[in-house]
Design a protein around this motif. Structure first.
Motif, PDB file in Angstrom:
ATOM      1  N   SER A 284      10.881  17.077  18.192  1.00 27.47           N
ATOM      2  CA  SER A 284       9.458  17.401  18.150  1.00 27.47           C
ATOM      3  C   SER A 284       8.816  17.017  16.833  1.00 27.47           C
ATOM      4  N   SER A 285       9.590  16.597  15.841  1.00 30.08           N
ATOM      5  CA  SER A 285       9.076  16.329  14.509  1.00 30.08           C
ATOM      6  C   SER A 285       9.003  14.834  14.257  1.00 30.08           C
ATOM      7  N   TYR A 286       7.892  14.418  13.651  1.00 23.68           N
ATOM      8  CA  TYR A 286       7.689  13.012  13.307  1.00 23.68           C
ATOM      9  C   TYR A 286       7.193  12.954  11.874  1.00 23.68           C
ATOM     10  N   ALA A 287       7.835  12.157  11.028  1.00 21.53           N
ATOM     11  CA  ALA A 287       7.443  12.050   9.626  1.00 21.53           C
ATOM     12  C   ALA A 287       7.265  10.586   9.270  1.00 21.53           C
ATOM     13  N   ARG A 288       6.384  10.333   8.299  1.00 21.48           N
ATOM     14  CA  ARG A 288       6.211   8.965   7.851  1.00 21.48           C
ATOM     15  C   ARG A 288       5.725   8.916   6.401  1.00 21.48           C
ATOM     16  N   GLU A 289       6.066   7.818   5.754  1.00 24.64           N
ATOM     17  CA  GLU A 289       5.609   7.470   4.419  1.00 24.64           C
ATOM     18  C   GLU A 289       4.604   6.339   4.590  1.00 24.64           C
ATOM     19  N   ILE A 290       3.427   6.458   3.958  1.00 24.03           N
ATOM     20  CA  ILE A 290       2.365   5.494   4.233  1.00 24.03           C
ATOM     21  C   ILE A 290       1.605   5.128   2.958  1.00 24.03           C
ATOM     22  N   VAL A 291       0.860   4.045   3.049  1.00 19.43           N
ATOM     23  CA  VAL A 291      -0.228   3.792   2.119  1.00 19.43           C
ATOM     24  C   VAL A 291      -1.484   3.524   2.940  1.00 19.43           C
ATOM     25  N   LEU A 292      -2.638   3.846   2.352  1.00 21.65           N
ATOM     26  CA  LEU A 292      -3.936   3.509   2.928  1.00 21.65           C
ATOM     27  C   LEU A 292      -4.571   2.427   2.068  1.00 21.65           C
ATOM     28  N   THR A 293      -5.149   1.429   2.718  1.00 20.46           N
ATOM     29  CA  THR A 293      -5.792   0.328   2.002  1.00 20.46           C
ATOM     30  C   THR A 293      -7.241   0.180   2.440  1.00 20.46           C
ATOM     31  N   ARG A 294      -8.062  -0.307   1.515  1.00 25.38           N
ATOM     32  CA  ARG A 294      -9.470  -0.575   1.839  1.00 25.38           C
ATOM     33  C   ARG A 294      -9.573  -1.795   2.735  1.00 25.38           C
ATOM     34  N   GLN A 295     -10.375  -1.699   3.789  1.00 28.15           N
ATOM     35  CA  GLN A 295     -10.598  -2.866   4.626  1.00 28.15           C
ATOM     36  C   GLN A 295     -11.368  -3.953   3.881  1.00 28.15           C
ATOM     37  N   SER A 296     -12.164  -3.565   2.895  1.00 29.67           N
ATOM     38  CA  SER A 296     -13.012  -4.524   2.192  1.00 29.67           C
ATOM     39  C   SER A 296     -12.209  -5.538   1.386  1.00 29.67           C
ATOM     40  N   ASP A 297     -11.095  -5.093   0.762  1.00 32.75           N
ATOM     41  CA  ASP A 297     -10.355  -6.014  -0.099  1.00 32.75           C
ATOM     42  C   ASP A 297      -8.844  -5.810  -0.073  1.00 32.75           C
ATOM     43  N   GLY A 298      -8.354  -4.872   0.738  1.00 29.12           N
ATOM     44  CA  GLY A 298      -6.916  -4.652   0.854  1.00 29.12           C
ATOM     45  C   GLY A 298      -6.307  -3.830  -0.261  1.00 29.12           C
ATOM     46  N   ALA A 299      -7.103  -3.324  -1.202  1.00 27.31           N
ATOM     47  CA  ALA A 299      -6.558  -2.544  -2.308  1.00 27.31           C
ATOM     48  C   ALA A 299      -5.997  -1.222  -1.797  1.00 27.31           C
ATOM     49  N   VAL A 300      -4.852  -0.812  -2.357  1.00 26.71           N
ATOM     50  CA  VAL A 300      -4.237   0.459  -1.979  1.00 26.71           C
ATOM     51  C   VAL A 300      -4.983   1.601  -2.664  1.00 26.71           C
TER      52      VAL A 300
END
Length: 213
Positions: A102-118
């Motif tokens: 029942s458990s789901y875990a993840r490591e992520i980054v979010l980036t700007r759509q405008s320039d791909g910067a994290v």
């Protein structure tokens, strides 16, 4: 130095963390523990950085505005940066093997759509049983930031910050964030928060969110 409180001498030892139970059923939450959340993905806290607890008032203004609130980080980051953000999954602990389906875990980054910067590094652990099937499918498809999924499906949700952190980032974290690419010095401290999300008043998501400005 880590300024988190420690138990006084002679205090009974804390029980080992239950990394598999549903918190809504066991009543056991992580209460802002970076180490326990990271362990659900096989990551040591030291692989992320050195964490010191801080109050919102001790954070630089931009970081405080990004972190000291009860909103979804997806929405807050998009408003701050003036662009939508995309999610990129670095690692998962799938709905979680034989130990806890029942458990789901993840490591992520979010980036700007405008320039791909994290703009954010994060860890998430989620109890799928607390979500409708359609939401489960969209989350595990890993194409859309979590906040946007929950908002799109109109679920009643409360975001509760648990702890705020000043972080001396590890080399690994600097690499994930591309430190220096957004104009800041590579050796500057970062700031983040531990939080939980209640969905329909049920503890469902545990989060570590580290932002860049």
């Amino acid at each position: 130095m880590d300024s988190r409180p420690v138990e006084p001498p002679g205090a009974p030892a804390s029980p080992p963390p239950n990394l598999h139970g549903d918190p809504a059923e066991t009543g056991e939450l992580f209460f802002g523990s970076v180490a326990r959340l990271a362990a659900s993905l096989g990551i040591a806290e030291s692989e992320i950085g050195v964490f010191s607890a801080v109050t919102p008032s001790a954070m630089p203004t931009e970081y405080r505005n990004l972190l000291a609130h009860t909103g979804h980080m997806t929405v807050t980051l998009e408003a701050f940066h003036g662009t939508l953000v995309d999610v990129h999954v670095l690692r998962t602990a799938p709905a979680s093997g034989a130990a806890d389906a029942s458990s789901y875990a993840r490591e992520i980054v979010l980036t700007r759509q405008s320039d791909g910067a994290v703009v954010q590094y994060g860890l998430m652990r989620l109890w799928l049983s607390g979500l409708p099937a359609a939401v489960q499918q969209e989350v595990t498809a890993q194409q859309t930031p979590l906040g946007r999924v929950l908002i799109r499906h109109g679920l009643l949700r409360d975001v509760e910050p648990l702890s705020f952190w000043r972080i001396e980032p590890s080399k690994r974290l600097r690499q994930h964030l591309g430190s220096g690419d957004n104009g800041g010095a590579a050796d500057e401290p970062l700031y983040g928060r531990s939080a939980q999300i209640l969905v329909e008043q049920r503890p469902t998501v545990q989060l570590l969110e580290i932002v860049r400005v």
